[in-house]
Design a protein around this motif. Structure first.
Motif, PDB file in Angstrom:
ATOM      1  N   TYR A  11       1.011  -1.240   0.104  1.00  0.00           N
ATOM      2  CA  TYR A  11      -0.079   0.038   0.212  1.00  0.00           C
ATOM      3  C   TYR A  11       0.993   1.308  -0.037  1.00  0.00           C
ATOM      4  O   TYR A  11       1.500   1.500   0.972  1.00  0.00           O
ATOM      5  N   ALA A  16       3.001  -4.854   2.721  1.00  0.00           N
ATOM      6  CA  ALA A  16       2.077  -5.596   3.872  1.00  0.00           C
ATOM      7  C   ALA A  16       2.237  -7.004   3.579  1.00  0.00           C
ATOM      8  O   ALA A  16       2.205  -7.822   4.541  1.00  0.00           O
ATOM      9  N   PRO A  35       1.020 -10.764  14.896  1.00  0.00           N
ATOM     10  CA  PRO A  35       0.510  -9.560  15.705  1.00  0.00           C
ATOM     11  C   PRO A  35       0.029  -8.530  14.499  1.00  0.00           C
ATOM     12  O   PRO A  35      -0.001  -8.906  13.529  1.00  0.00           O
ATOM     13  N   ALA A  38       0.630  -7.452  10.678  1.00  0.00           N
ATOM     14  CA  ALA A  38       1.320  -8.647  10.034  1.00  0.00           C
ATOM     15  C   ALA A  38       1.053  -8.855   8.825  1.00  0.00           C
ATOM     16  O   ALA A  38       2.097  -9.401   8.062  1.00  0.00           O
ATOM     17  N   LYS A  40      -2.372 -10.257   8.048  1.00  0.00           N
ATOM     18  CA  LYS A  40      -3.240 -11.351   8.054  1.00  0.00           C
ATOM     19  C   LYS A  40      -4.421 -11.017   7.181  1.00  0.00           C
ATOM     20  O   LYS A  40      -4.971 -11.598   6.391  1.00  0.00           O
ATOM     21  N   THR A  41      -5.059  -9.803   7.525  1.00  0.00           N
ATOM     22  CA  THR A  41      -6.234  -9.190   6.731  1.00  0.00           C
ATOM     23  C   THR A  41      -5.997  -9.120   5.510  1.00  0.00           C
ATOM     24  O   THR A  41      -6.956  -9.521   4.547  1.00  0.00           O
ATOM     25  N   GLN A  81     -13.463  -9.472   9.668  1.00  0.00           N
ATOM     26  CA  GLN A  81     -13.142  -9.069  10.950  1.00  0.00           C
ATOM     27  C   GLN A  81     -14.183  -8.334  11.969  1.00  0.00           C
ATOM     28  O   GLN A  81     -14.562  -8.487  13.213  1.00  0.00           O
ATOM     29  N   GLU A 158      -9.910 -13.209  12.400  1.00  0.00           N
ATOM     30  CA  GLU A 158      -9.919 -12.915  13.833  1.00  0.00           C
ATOM     31  C   GLU A 158     -11.633 -13.176  14.436  1.00  0.00           C
ATOM     32  O   GLU A 158     -12.232 -12.267  14.933  1.00  0.00           O
TER      33      GLU A 158
HETATM   34  P1  ATP Z   1      -4.763  -6.462  12.172  1.00  0.00           P
HETATM   35  O1  ATP Z   1      -4.343  -7.694  13.355  1.00  0.00           O
HETATM   36  O2  ATP Z   1      -4.433  -5.347  13.190  1.00  0.00           O
HETATM   37  O3  ATP Z   1      -5.964  -6.706  11.526  1.00  0.00           O
HETATM   38  P2  ATP Z   1      -3.170  -7.600  10.220  1.00  0.00           P
HETATM   39  O4  ATP Z   1      -2.274  -8.681  10.578  1.00  0.00           O
HETATM   40  O5  ATP Z   1      -4.281  -8.069   9.595  1.00  0.00           O
HETATM   41  O6  ATP Z   1      -3.362  -6.554  11.264  1.00  0.00           O
HETATM   42  P3  ATP Z   1      -3.068  -6.083   7.570  1.00  0.00           P
HETATM   43  O7  ATP Z   1      -4.455  -5.250   8.246  1.00  0.00           O
HETATM   44  O8  ATP Z   1      -3.096  -6.905   6.658  1.00  0.00           O
HETATM   45  O9  ATP Z   1      -2.516  -6.837   9.104  1.00  0.00           O
HETATM   46  O10 ATP Z   1      -1.867  -4.704   7.663  1.00  0.00           O
HETATM   47  C1  ATP Z   1      -0.512  -5.237   7.089  1.00  0.00           C
HETATM   48  C2  ATP Z   1       0.020  -3.741   6.811  1.00  0.00           C
HETATM   49  O11 ATP Z   1      -0.607  -3.356   5.676  1.00  0.00           O
HETATM   50  C3  ATP Z   1      -0.117  -2.855   8.108  1.00  0.00           C
HETATM   51  O12 ATP Z   1       1.076  -2.004   8.158  1.00  0.00           O
HETATM   52  C4  ATP Z   1      -1.337  -1.912   7.561  1.00  0.00           C
HETATM   53  O13 ATP Z   1      -0.990  -0.791   8.283  1.00  0.00           O
HETATM   54  C5  ATP Z   1      -0.976  -2.072   6.233  1.00  0.00           C
HETATM   55  N1  ATP Z   1      -2.507  -1.452   5.487  1.00  0.00           N
HETATM   56  C6  ATP Z   1      -3.362  -2.522   5.441  1.00  0.00           C
HETATM   57  N2  ATP Z   1      -4.510  -2.070   4.734  1.00  0.00           N
HETATM   58  C7  ATP Z   1      -4.040  -0.968   4.507  1.00  0.00           C
HETATM   59  C8  ATP Z   1      -4.924  -0.015   3.474  1.00  0.00           C
HETATM   60  N3  ATP Z   1      -5.910  -0.162   3.058  1.00  0.00           N
HETATM   61  N4  ATP Z   1      -4.037   1.264   3.127  1.00  0.00           N
HETATM   62  C9  ATP Z   1      -2.885   1.265   3.821  1.00  0.00           C
HETATM   63  N5  ATP Z   1      -2.236   0.636   4.332  1.00  0.00           N
HETATM   64  C10 ATP Z   1      -2.869  -0.723   4.629  1.00  0.00           C
END
Ligand code: ATP
Length: 278
Positions: A11, A16, A35, A38, A40-41, A81, A158
């Protein structure tokens, strides 16, 4: 059922996902543990067609998600989530709308809704407005909704975040049942016990990379069986031991607070990444 080759996503300047390779077989219950931030989403959103792939290839049930997105999507049920039910509609109406989106005929929608409400033990709530449901019931309804079109793979992002421990266990039992009934399940979590309890295999995700992938027990095996958390003022340090006797002897020699416990997946994650999952 899921094949991921060198999956990447950025992004802007934020990377990511930094190149993920993974295969999940039919009927597996697989967990992504990591964490916040990381990746995941992002992974689940790409796999279910909600976010565009940045690089690499993904196959869902043999269908390339770029070349054949509809066939890939048809295989997937998703429990996101955040609660995204239509709160002004009833429980039954929420299921029905989902069935319509997947082109299910009215008779099939009625039968499948009734079957699923029974499945998630909400048959007595069919006419209730969603806005009156508790957090646990909303989660169960979201799982029922995701199963309406009979997907082969269920993705849960989650699934128990924010729920109290008793309700969390009910959701776990439901997820296990979905797997036992033949679906492949892919979930993300930052709850250690959730991954340990549910998953046949776990991948540790850290800053967009898989840093370890194995059965939960195998990930812990190298560490020993017992852990001592040594608590000195604000700081905590953990050491793992092969036997309880060694852990007890170490604890007895400390001149500060300590906790003696079984080794868990958090210890394995900490050992690999130097940081805690949650
Ligand atoms: P969480 O448990 O907080 O949901 P996660 O493991 O699911 O975290 P992601 O949400 O996939 O992690 O995010 C991975 C990285 O990408 C993070 O640094 C997040 O800030 C960034 N990120 C995710 N979505 C976007 C977006 N739409 N625009 C900019 N950055 C994003």
């Amino acid at each position: 059922m899921i094949r991921i080759e060198q999956l990447q996503k950025s992004y802007g300047s934020v990377q990511a996902l930094a190149g993920i390779d993974l295969k999940v077989g039919r009927g597996e219950l697989f967990a992504f543990l990591g964490p916040n931030g990381a990746g995941k989403t992002t992974t689940i959103r790409i796999l279910t067609g909600l976010t565009r792939i940045g690089g690499g290839r993904v196959f869902i049930g043999g269908h390339d998600i770029v070349a054949d997105p509809l066939a890939a999507k048809r295989q997937c049920g998703l429990v996101p989530q955040h609660v995204n039910l239509d709160s002004e509609l009833s429980v039954l109406e929420n299921l029905d709308i989902h069935g319509r989106l997947f082109g299910m005929p009215p008779g099939k929608r009625r039968a499948r809704s009734a079957e699923l409400l029974h499945y998630v033990e909400m048959a007595d709530r069919a006419g209730h407005p969603v806005k009156q449901l508790s957090g646990g019931l909303k989660r169960r309804l979201m799982i029922a909704r995701s199963l309406m079109h009979e997907p082969n793979i269920l993705f849960l992002d989650e699934p128990t975040v924010g729920l109290d421990p008793a309700i969390r266990r009910r959701i776990w039992a439901l997820i296990k049942r979905v797997q036992q009934d033949g679906a492949t399940v892919f979930l993300t979590t930052h709850y250690i016990e959730e991954a340990e309890f549910l998953a046949g295999r776990v991948a540790f995700l850290d800053r967009g990379r898989i840093v370890a992938l194995d059965r939960p027990q195998a990930l812990m095996d190298g560490l020993g069986a017992w852990a001592v958390d040594r608590i000195d003022g604000e700081t905590m340090a953990t050491r793992c031991f092969a036997t309880r006797e060694e852990a007890t002897a170490y604890s007895a020699a400390q001149d500060c607070g300590f906790t003696l416990r079984r080794v868990n997946l958090e210890d394995a994650f900490l050992n690999l990444t130097g940081k805690k999952v949650s």
